[in-house]
Design a protein around this motif. Sequence first.
Motif, PDB file in Angstrom:
ATOM      1  N   GLU A   8       0.835  -1.205   0.000  1.00  0.00           N
ATOM      2  CA  GLU A   8       0.000   0.000   0.000  1.00  0.00           C
ATOM      3  C   GLU A   8       0.870   1.255   0.000  1.00  0.00           C
ATOM      4  OE1 GLU A   8      -3.624   2.106   2.555  1.00  0.00           O
ATOM      5  OE2 GLU A   8      -2.435   0.502   3.450  1.00  0.00           O
ATOM      6  N   LYS A   9       1.910   1.257   0.818  1.00  0.00           N
ATOM      7  CA  LYS A   9       2.796   2.406   0.898  1.00  0.00           C
ATOM      8  C   LYS A   9       3.419   2.696  -0.470  1.00  0.00           C
ATOM      9  CE  LYS A   9       5.500   2.269   4.433  1.00  0.00           C
ATOM     10  NZ  LYS A   9       6.673   1.946   5.303  1.00  0.00           N
ATOM     11  N   ASN A  10       3.770   1.640  -1.195  1.00  0.00           N
ATOM     12  CA  ASN A  10       4.354   1.815  -2.525  1.00  0.00           C
ATOM     13  C   ASN A  10       3.322   2.287  -3.547  1.00  0.00           C
ATOM     14  OD1 ASN A  10       7.342   0.900  -3.038  1.00  0.00           O
ATOM     15  ND2 ASN A  10       6.560  -0.486  -1.459  1.00  0.00           N
ATOM     16  N   ILE A  42       0.796   4.236  -3.108  1.00  0.00           N
ATOM     17  CA  ILE A  42       0.481   5.657  -2.933  1.00  0.00           C
ATOM     18  C   ILE A  42       1.332   6.505  -3.881  1.00  0.00           C
ATOM     19  CG2 ILE A  42       0.637   7.589  -1.299  1.00  0.00           C
ATOM     20  CD1 ILE A  42      -0.133   5.607   0.905  1.00  0.00           C
ATOM     21  N   LYS A  43       2.551   6.037  -4.147  1.00  0.00           N
ATOM     22  CA  LYS A  43       3.441   6.760  -5.075  1.00  0.00           C
ATOM     23  C   LYS A  43       2.881   6.755  -6.491  1.00  0.00           C
ATOM     24  CE  LYS A  43       7.379   5.113  -2.352  1.00  0.00           C
ATOM     25  NZ  LYS A  43       8.578   4.217  -2.362  1.00  0.00           N
ATOM     26  N   TYR A  44       1.984   5.813  -6.761  1.00  0.00           N
ATOM     27  CA  TYR A  44       1.355   5.721  -8.089  1.00  0.00           C
ATOM     28  C   TYR A  44      -0.022   6.381  -8.103  1.00  0.00           C
ATOM     29  CZ  TYR A  44       5.056   2.498  -9.423  1.00  0.00           C
ATOM     30  OH  TYR A  44       6.292   1.946  -9.720  1.00  0.00           O
ATOM     31  N   ASN A  45      -0.288   7.162  -7.065  1.00  0.00           N
ATOM     32  CA  ASN A  45      -1.544   7.923  -6.989  1.00  0.00           C
ATOM     33  C   ASN A  45      -2.766   7.017  -6.854  1.00  0.00           C
ATOM     34  OD1 ASN A  45      -2.704  10.469  -6.795  1.00  0.00           O
ATOM     35  ND2 ASN A  45      -3.231  10.542  -8.965  1.00  0.00           N
ATOM     36  N   TYR A  46      -2.607   5.890  -6.151  1.00  0.00           N
ATOM     37  CA  TYR A  46      -3.700   4.932  -5.975  1.00  0.00           C
ATOM     38  C   TYR A  46      -4.312   5.054  -4.586  1.00  0.00           C
ATOM     39  CZ  TYR A  46      -3.552   2.101 -10.223  1.00  0.00           C
ATOM     40  OH  TYR A  46      -3.665   1.661 -11.513  1.00  0.00           O
ATOM     41  N   ASP A  47      -5.644   4.959  -4.538  1.00  0.00           N
ATOM     42  CA  ASP A  47      -6.339   4.739  -3.278  1.00  0.00           C
ATOM     43  C   ASP A  47      -6.409   3.232  -3.051  1.00  0.00           C
ATOM     44  OD1 ASP A  47      -6.947   7.395  -2.587  1.00  0.00           O
ATOM     45  OD2 ASP A  47      -8.624   7.425  -3.968  1.00  0.00           O
ATOM     46  N   VAL A  48      -6.193   2.800  -1.821  1.00  0.00           N
ATOM     47  CA  VAL A  48      -6.214   1.375  -1.493  1.00  0.00           C
ATOM     48  C   VAL A  48      -7.372   1.083  -0.549  1.00  0.00           C
ATOM     49  CG1 VAL A  48      -4.974  -0.516  -0.372  1.00  0.00           C
ATOM     50  CG2 VAL A  48      -3.736   1.080  -1.844  1.00  0.00           C
ATOM     51  N   LYS A 104       2.399   8.616 -11.743  1.00  0.00           N
ATOM     52  CA  LYS A 104       1.114   9.199 -11.356  1.00  0.00           C
ATOM     53  C   LYS A 104       0.001   8.888 -12.357  1.00  0.00           C
ATOM     54  CE  LYS A 104       2.696  11.284  -7.668  1.00  0.00           C
ATOM     55  NZ  LYS A 104       2.299  10.834  -6.312  1.00  0.00           N
TER      56      LYS A 104
END
Length: 523
Positions: free
Chosen positions: A52-54, A56-62, A494
Amino acid sequence: MGEAVKKIQIVSSSSTDEDISKKIKNRQLSELIFGFCGAIGAGVSTIADKLEKNLIKYNYDVVKIKISDLLFENLDQYKEQINYTGSTTELRKNKNLRGKVLQDLGNYLRENKGDGTLSHMAIKNIAIKRKDVYEKNGKILLVENDEGKEEIQIDPDVRIAWFIDSFKNPEEVEVFRDIYRNIFYLVGVLCPRGLRAQRLEHKGISRQDTADIIERDKSEKSDHGQQLVNTIHLSDCFINNSHSNVTNAEQELSRFLKIIFGSNISPTKAEFAMYVAYSSALKSSCLSRQVGSAIVNTNGDIIATGCNDVPKAGGGLYGYEDQGGDCRCLNMWDGACSNDSGKRDLKTEIEKILMENKIENSVELAEEISKNTKIKWLTEYTRAVHAEMDALIAAARNPNVGVLGANMYVTTFPCHNCARHIVAAGIKNVFYIEPYEKSLAVKLHNDSISTEEILENKVNFLPFQGIAPRQYQNLFVMHGDRKLNGKATEVDSKVAKPINEMFIDRYFDYETKVVEYLEKQLQ
């Protein structure tokens, strides 16, 4: 729910074929689903948090969905069926009992409601939560489906990742693969048994309960039960979550995402070797299973490969080219498996002895003995050379190579017969994907084999880590242009979309739109 709208058009008034193709391409989903699979105590939730932490760098909501939470939600409805008399609140507090009760409930639901029931619950949860996620992104759009009901219009640009924690039965994985296809990835979390036991005991679970839970989690007799050993090898990526590998696990997850989103990353030596082993397995026509093996030197160069099949005079195994001379089991004895035939003969001998001694229900008892003892694991009557042995023999036929100090990659944990020859040949490390319960390798050769940690004075049998061979071609094949104006292109994390494509609409929807466009162009 607001005023429903008609389905959006995927084709505009573009004037070129390139525009329509681009329009369709833009309908590729950004959404991803990650399933997790790992033995209890392996730290599946920890790996999910790191992923999940990784992301976020791709602009994803988990959005995380835990199967255990879904079981808790349904516990009151099925308490009587699984003989649990306490409350849900009490169970959440009772660490020693919690695992057993949830396992009982999961087994009951699979057996009585269908093997895919837990996956169906998770999918329902996704459908319910999707509206909230879309509203958060300001993307909510309602359309009228074929039945005239309002439903959410999927937006290809919404970057959401669903985490399903965790799968324990192969059918649960297949349900997700059937429905979500290219946007679904299964992450297998690996961890030595000793460390898993320590983690559970640290949580306050007694040593005896820990042993019982771990054993039951691994594999139950019922096909409807916990079948971790038959589930984890279905993973798309394997992550080692031992203490000594914490930093490496972070790096592996970061690398996994970079590959999914199209960064130019080449396979590791281990991934290539396991892919070769996997490819070798596909040569086998054994009626029981396909197993492949590859022996590599310390530089990662392939020394020899092997698969499981019937040997032929002159060296090697029978293959398709042998045609009329192909004497594999599928072409012999009415296509019967020699090992199954041998075990049936053994069962008949047991029946005869029981009958001669006037034992009641001799036939039924012989059947029970055959099914519930190690007789069912016998490979004594097989005609096939095992993949590991085929690779070792192939290397022996080549006087220019040696296997001393080499590594072996095999799709399945070696049986004890192969293990003793692997040790004697001087192989240093064995990497495997699929566990093999029938193997007595460690019990018979624990003086020479280590499975818990890497030891210099032993042959190390270790679970494989990296991209699974089933995804090797999909993820490592070149996608698009790797250079622009002579320089390597960079992936914009992103906005980048996954390279394993899946589109929103049905293919015949696209056919209709293309035909409509073509008719306008030809007017």
